[in-house]
Design a protein around this motif. Structure first.
Motif, short mmCIF file in Angstrom:
data_model
loop_
_atom_site.label_atom_id
_atom_site.label_comp_id
_atom_site.label_asym_id
_atom_site.label_seq_id
_atom_site.Cartn_x
_atom_site.Cartn_y
_atom_site.Cartn_z
N GLU A 262 0.67 -1.27 -0.07
CA GLU A 262 0.20 0.11 -0.04
C GLU A 262 0.83 1.34 -0.08
N LEU A 263 1.96 1.18 0.65
CA LEU A 263 2.75 2.30 0.76
C LEU A 263 3.51 2.79 -0.54
N GLY A 264 3.81 1.68 -1.54
CA GLY A 264 4.28 1.72 -2.93
C GLY A 264 5.54 0.69 -2.91
N VAL A 265 6.04 -0.04 -2.05
CA VAL A 265 7.11 -0.97 -2.19
C VAL A 265 6.55 -2.05 -3.31
N GLU A 266 7.62 -2.42 -4.25
CA GLU A 266 7.15 -3.35 -5.05
C GLU A 266 8.18 -4.17 -5.52
N ALA A 267 7.98 -5.52 -6.30
CA ALA A 267 8.76 -6.44 -6.40
C ALA A 267 9.84 -5.81 -7.51
N GLY A 268 10.96 -6.29 -7.19
CA GLY A 268 12.08 -5.88 -7.94
C GLY A 268 12.81 -4.55 -7.71
N ASP A 269 12.17 -3.75 -6.41
CA ASP A 269 12.82 -2.66 -5.97
C ASP A 269 14.03 -2.76 -5.48
N THR A 270 14.98 -1.90 -5.22
CA THR A 270 16.38 -1.88 -4.48
C THR A 270 15.77 -0.98 -3.22
N LEU A 271 15.75 -1.36 -2.07
CA LEU A 271 15.41 -0.91 -0.89
C LEU A 271 16.16 -0.74 0.26
N ARG B 212 21.19 2.49 -8.52
CA ARG B 212 20.09 1.67 -9.15
C ARG B 212 18.78 2.49 -8.91
N ASP B 213 18.83 3.70 -8.61
CA ASP B 213 17.80 4.34 -8.39
C ASP B 213 16.88 3.80 -7.25
N GLY B 214 17.57 3.52 -6.40
CA GLY B 214 16.76 2.85 -5.08
C GLY B 214 15.86 3.92 -4.13
N TRP C 108 20.42 -8.44 0.73
CA TRP C 108 19.91 -9.74 0.20
C TRP C 108 19.21 -9.56 -1.27
N GLY C 109 19.28 -10.33 -2.12
CA GLY C 109 18.50 -10.29 -3.51
C GLY C 109 19.37 -10.23 -4.44
N ALA C 110 18.71 -9.83 -5.69
CA ALA C 110 19.38 -9.97 -7.01
C ALA C 110 20.94 -9.24 -7.01
N ASP C 111 20.87 -8.00 -6.46
CA ASP C 111 22.24 -7.26 -6.52
C ASP C 111 22.97 -7.32 -5.21
N ALA C 112 22.66 -8.23 -4.36
CA ALA C 112 23.31 -8.14 -2.88
C ALA C 112 24.75 -8.12 -3.18
N LEU D 110 9.29 -8.15 4.08
CA LEU D 110 10.13 -7.44 3.10
C LEU D 110 10.57 -8.29 1.93
N GLN D 111 10.77 -9.42 2.46
CA GLN D 111 11.49 -10.38 1.20
C GLN D 111 10.45 -10.66 0.32
N ARG D 112 9.16 -10.90 1.19
CA ARG D 112 8.02 -11.48 0.43
C ARG D 112 7.60 -10.30 -0.85
N VAL D 113 7.71 -9.08 -0.45
CA VAL D 113 7.20 -7.87 -1.32
C VAL D 113 8.23 -7.54 -2.42
N VAL D 114 9.55 -7.38 -1.75
CA VAL D 114 10.61 -7.29 -2.80
C VAL D 114 10.91 -8.27 -3.75
N THR D 115 10.68 -9.41 -3.19
CA THR D 115 11.07 -10.77 -3.96
C THR D 115 12.62 -10.82 -4.34
N ALA D 116 13.22 -11.91 -4.75
CA ALA D 116 14.49 -12.34 -4.90
C ALA D 116 14.82 -11.44 -6.30
N ASP D 117 14.06 -10.84 -7.00
CA ASP D 117 14.35 -10.03 -8.20
C ASP D 117 14.63 -8.60 -7.87
N GLY D 118 14.27 -8.24 -6.50
CA GLY D 118 14.67 -6.84 -5.98
C GLY D 118 15.89 -7.14 -5.09
N THR D 119 16.35 -6.09 -4.37
CA THR D 119 17.26 -6.36 -3.35
C THR D 119 16.84 -5.37 -2.04
#
Length: 270
Positions: free
Chosen positions: A25-34, A167-169, A138-142, A57-66
């Motif tokens: 709801e806040l705007g965090v999405e899968a694939g984000d660098t956070l 990465r425009d995080g 943790w994640g794709a670019d960790a 956090l891992q569920r929302v960002v997913t392994a495609d994000g970091t």
């Protein structure tokens, strides 16, 4: 807040599902660098504590994000300047000579909160090598984000903070505010400031041996971070989203926009 207050702050337990829904709801999405800063106690009573926050956090960002978190270990700072509390003068040589070497895999963080301390030990999380100012990811670019973290100018251009910027995080302040926003340190390096420099030393492990390393860095100053961040939010509302996660206030900030703004603001106001 204490545990009694945390229970009283919410009508129902704060669960992984609820945290994940609030983050979306806040705007965090899968694939984000956070880049995440958290205060668990501000979220209300969380079922599972820090583990629930990391799982959400891992569920929302997913392994495609970091996901990135500061895991600083200021117990490796110069004991001669410790003030809260200070240590006796005759302890200082003993501390310097006997403190175990910094090891990213096992050295605990200090003052970073329960969520960051939990996160750094998660499967597939990696941590940068800096003995004072490490970050875990943790994640794709960790691996790329924490690699080659320079001892010198530790939160500048060769730091995980700059890799998040590249990465425009985004910065997620989860129950915290800009007073603890480490991205504003990156702005310090980029601002036109006449900052003093300090020399730091700490033991690290090299080739299985305890080795002292020495480096220089700017004198970090965070006393104006809250004002700088609040001013940014007021002048750049399009770069900020606010909401609630559990019982806590959450703020999602465009990190490059914040750093660019703060560098100019610090040059004008420090």
């Amino acid at each position: 807040m204490g545990e009694h207050a945390a229970v009283a702050a919410v009508d129902d337990p704060v669960t992984v599902d609820r945290i994940a829904a609030d983050l979306r709801e806040l705007g965090v999405e899968a694939g984000d660098t956070l880049l995440v800063h958290t205060s668990l106690s501000e979220l209300g009573w969380v079922a599972g504590g820090p583990q629930a926050v990391v799982d959400a956090l891992q569920r929302v960002v997913t392994a495609d994000g970091t996901i990135v978190m500061p895991t600083h270990s200021t117990q490796y700072s110069d004991p001669s300047v410790w003030m809260n509390p200070p240590v006796p003068d005759d302890w200082i040589p003993q501390i310097r000579e006997s403190i175990p070497p910094f090891r990213p895999e096992v050295t605990p963080s200090r003052g970073m909160g329960a969520v960051a301390e939990c996160f750094r030990d998660y499967p597939n999380a990696v941590r940068s090598r800096h003995p004072l100012y490490s970050f875990a990811a943790w994640g794709a670019d960790a691996e790329d984000i924490v690699a080659d973290h320079s001892f010198e100018n530790a939160m500048g251009e060769e730091s995980p903070l700059a890799r998040v910027y590249d990465r425009d995080g985004s910065v997620l302040l989860l129950g915290t505010d800009h007073a603890s926003n480490t991205s504003l340190h990156l702005a310090e390096y980029r601002a036109d400031l006449d900052a003093g420099r300090v020399t730091e030393t700490a033991p690290v492990l090299r080739d299985g041996e305890r080795t002292m390393v020495e480096w220089t860095d700017i004198e970090h100053e965070s006393g104006d971070f809250l004002v700088a961040g609040s001013t940014f939010e007021g002048q750049r509302p399009e770069s900020v989203e606010t909401g609630e996660v559990g019982a806590g206030t959450a703020t999602l900030v465009d990190q490059p926009a914040l750093v660019d703004f703060a560098a100019e603001w610090m040059a004008d106001h420090r």
